[in-house]
Motif scaffolding. Structure first.
Motif, PDB file in Angstrom:
ATOM      1  N   ARG A 239       0.830  -1.210   0.000  1.00  0.00           N
ATOM      2  CA  ARG A 239       0.000   0.000   0.000  1.00  0.00           C
ATOM      3  C   ARG A 239       0.865   1.260   0.000  1.00  0.00           C
ATOM      4  NH1 ARG A 239      -3.422  -2.181   4.850  1.00  0.00           N
ATOM      5  NH2 ARG A 239      -1.274  -2.436   5.405  1.00  0.00           N
ATOM      6  N   VAL A 240       1.995   1.226   0.710  1.00  0.00           N
ATOM      7  CA  VAL A 240       2.922   2.358   0.686  1.00  0.00           C
ATOM      8  C   VAL A 240       3.485   2.513  -0.720  1.00  0.00           C
ATOM      9  CG1 VAL A 240       5.128   3.248   1.550  1.00  0.00           C
ATOM     10  CG2 VAL A 240       3.483   2.234   3.137  1.00  0.00           C
ATOM     11  N   GLU A 241       3.792   1.398  -1.370  1.00  0.00           N
ATOM     12  CA  GLU A 241       4.266   1.427  -2.749  1.00  0.00           C
ATOM     13  C   GLU A 241       3.208   2.048  -3.668  1.00  0.00           C
ATOM     14  OE1 GLU A 241       7.267   0.430  -4.334  1.00  0.00           O
ATOM     15  OE2 GLU A 241       7.850   0.671  -2.247  1.00  0.00           O
ATOM     16  N   ALA A 242       1.940   1.720  -3.425  1.00  0.00           N
ATOM     17  CA  ALA A 242       0.870   2.276  -4.250  1.00  0.00           C
ATOM     18  C   ALA A 242       0.756   3.789  -4.040  1.00  0.00           C
ATOM     19  CB  ALA A 242      -0.465   1.593  -3.910  1.00  0.00           C
ATOM     20  N   VAL A 243       0.945   4.247  -2.803  1.00  0.00           N
ATOM     21  CA  VAL A 243       0.935   5.689  -2.530  1.00  0.00           C
ATOM     22  C   VAL A 243       2.073   6.359  -3.295  1.00  0.00           C
ATOM     23  CG1 VAL A 243       1.339   7.444  -0.748  1.00  0.00           C
ATOM     24  CG2 VAL A 243      -0.200   5.535  -0.284  1.00  0.00           C
TER      25      VAL A 243
ATOM     26  N   ARG B 182      -9.216   4.160  -3.572  1.00  0.00           N
ATOM     27  CA  ARG B 182      -8.551   3.325  -4.581  1.00  0.00           C
ATOM     28  C   ARG B 182      -7.677   2.254  -3.944  1.00  0.00           C
ATOM     29  NH1 ARG B 182      -6.244   7.926  -8.246  1.00  0.00           N
ATOM     30  NH2 ARG B 182      -4.354   6.735  -7.948  1.00  0.00           N
ATOM     31  N   LEU B 183      -7.091   2.567  -2.785  1.00  0.00           N
ATOM     32  CA  LEU B 183      -6.246   1.593  -2.096  1.00  0.00           C
ATOM     33  C   LEU B 183      -7.054   0.650  -1.211  1.00  0.00           C
ATOM     34  CD1 LEU B 183      -3.290   3.883  -1.005  1.00  0.00           C
ATOM     35  CD2 LEU B 183      -3.320   2.221  -2.862  1.00  0.00           C
ATOM     36  N   GLY B 184      -8.328   0.978  -1.011  1.00  0.00           N
ATOM     37  CA  GLY B 184      -9.176   0.136  -0.173  1.00  0.00           C
ATOM     38  C   GLY B 184      -8.891   0.278   1.308  1.00  0.00           C
ATOM     39  N   VAL B 185      -8.468   1.497   1.724  1.00  0.00           N
ATOM     40  CA  VAL B 185      -8.202   1.735   3.140  1.00  0.00           C
ATOM     41  C   VAL B 185      -8.984   2.979   3.570  1.00  0.00           C
ATOM     42  CG1 VAL B 185      -5.898   0.687   3.091  1.00  0.00           C
ATOM     43  CG2 VAL B 185      -6.137   3.142   2.669  1.00  0.00           C
ATOM     44  N   SER B 186      -9.082   3.161   4.882  1.00  0.00           N
ATOM     45  CA  SER B 186      -9.769   4.348   5.396  1.00  0.00           C
ATOM     46  C   SER B 186      -8.910   5.583   5.154  1.00  0.00           C
ATOM     47  CB  SER B 186     -10.024   4.205   6.901  1.00  0.00           C
ATOM     48  OG  SER B 186      -8.799   4.288   7.612  1.00  0.00           O
TER      49      SER B 186
ATOM     50  N   GLU C 108      -8.013   7.750   7.335  1.00  0.00           N
ATOM     51  CA  GLU C 108      -7.038   7.850   8.421  1.00  0.00           C
ATOM     52  C   GLU C 108      -5.855   6.914   8.190  1.00  0.00           C
ATOM     53  OE1 GLU C 108     -10.337   7.355   8.881  1.00  0.00           O
ATOM     54  OE2 GLU C 108     -10.829   9.393   9.501  1.00  0.00           O
ATOM     55  N   HIS C 109      -6.136   5.713   7.708  1.00  0.00           N
ATOM     56  CA  HIS C 109      -5.055   4.764   7.438  1.00  0.00           C
ATOM     57  C   HIS C 109      -4.207   5.263   6.262  1.00  0.00           C
ATOM     58  CE1 HIS C 109      -2.938   1.042   7.916  1.00  0.00           C
ATOM     59  NE2 HIS C 109      -3.061   0.778   6.627  1.00  0.00           N
ATOM     60  N   PHE C 110      -4.863   5.824   5.259  1.00  0.00           N
ATOM     61  CA  PHE C 110      -4.124   6.394   4.129  1.00  0.00           C
ATOM     62  C   PHE C 110      -3.184   7.495   4.626  1.00  0.00           C
ATOM     63  CE2 PHE C 110      -3.614   9.801   1.042  1.00  0.00           C
ATOM     64  CZ  PHE C 110      -2.965   9.106   0.037  1.00  0.00           C
ATOM     65  N   HIS C 111      -3.688   8.321   5.537  1.00  0.00           N
ATOM     66  CA  HIS C 111      -2.888   9.402   6.101  1.00  0.00           C
ATOM     67  C   HIS C 111      -1.614   8.837   6.737  1.00  0.00           C
ATOM     68  CE1 HIS C 111      -1.965  12.827   8.772  1.00  0.00           C
ATOM     69  NE2 HIS C 111      -2.577  13.545   7.851  1.00  0.00           N
TER      70      HIS C 111
END
Length: 156
Positions: A49-53, A73-77, A79-82
């Motif tokens: 997911r960090v790679e996708a960011v 798009r990453l399928g996370v909240s 807050e988790h994306f943050h």
């Protein structure tokens, strides 16, 4: 400066609130981007997911980053994306986007665009809001920056 250290240097300058250094780094990064050479964001391997960011940051307009949209798009909240974004880049998505907008604004001013036009193009609410952020990051107002550049060009 080594390409790999741009993200770390930018994060350090931002945390130290060194507006002049942030400006120099953003200008260097934006200049490299404009020349067709991509400046990669330092990646912390291991989390897909960090790679996708990081991939999104390399391929999308930093000024238009929509954290909620990227999170979906990453399928996370959100807050988790943050948290993932902070791990990947070393700063919050809002701070990153603000620095990208200010860096783009400086480049547009340098190219001779009017401050009001630059404020609108870079997503600032109004020219006063843009002027406050520009002065906070670079130590001068957009008008003084443009006047100083004009004096330097006439002297050259």
């Amino acid at each position: 400066m080594a390409r790999r250290g741009h993200a770390e240097a930018l994060a350090s300058a931002a945390q130290a609130e060194d507006g002049a250094q942030v400006g120099r780094l953003l200008e260097e990064i934006l200049r490299a981007q404009a020349d067709g050479e991509l400046v990669p964001v330092e990646r912390h391997m291991g989390d897909a997911r960090v790679e996708a960011v990081c991939e999104a940051l390399a391929t999308e307009d930093a000024c238009q980053i929509d954290p909620a949209g990227l999170a979906r798009r990453l399928g996370v909240s959100r807050e988790h994306f943050h948290r993932l974004f902070r791990v990947a880049v070393g700063m919050t998505p809002a701070h990153y986007a603000r620095l990208a907008r200010i860096g783009r604004a400086k480049a547009l001013l340098r190219d001779g665009h009017a401050a009001a036009e630059v404020a609108a193009q870079c997503g600032f609410v109004d020219q006063a809001h843009f002027s406050r952020w520009f002065r906070r990051c670079f130590g001068v107002t957009p008008g003084n920056y443009m006047a100083g550049r004009e004096r330097m060009e006439r002297a050259a």
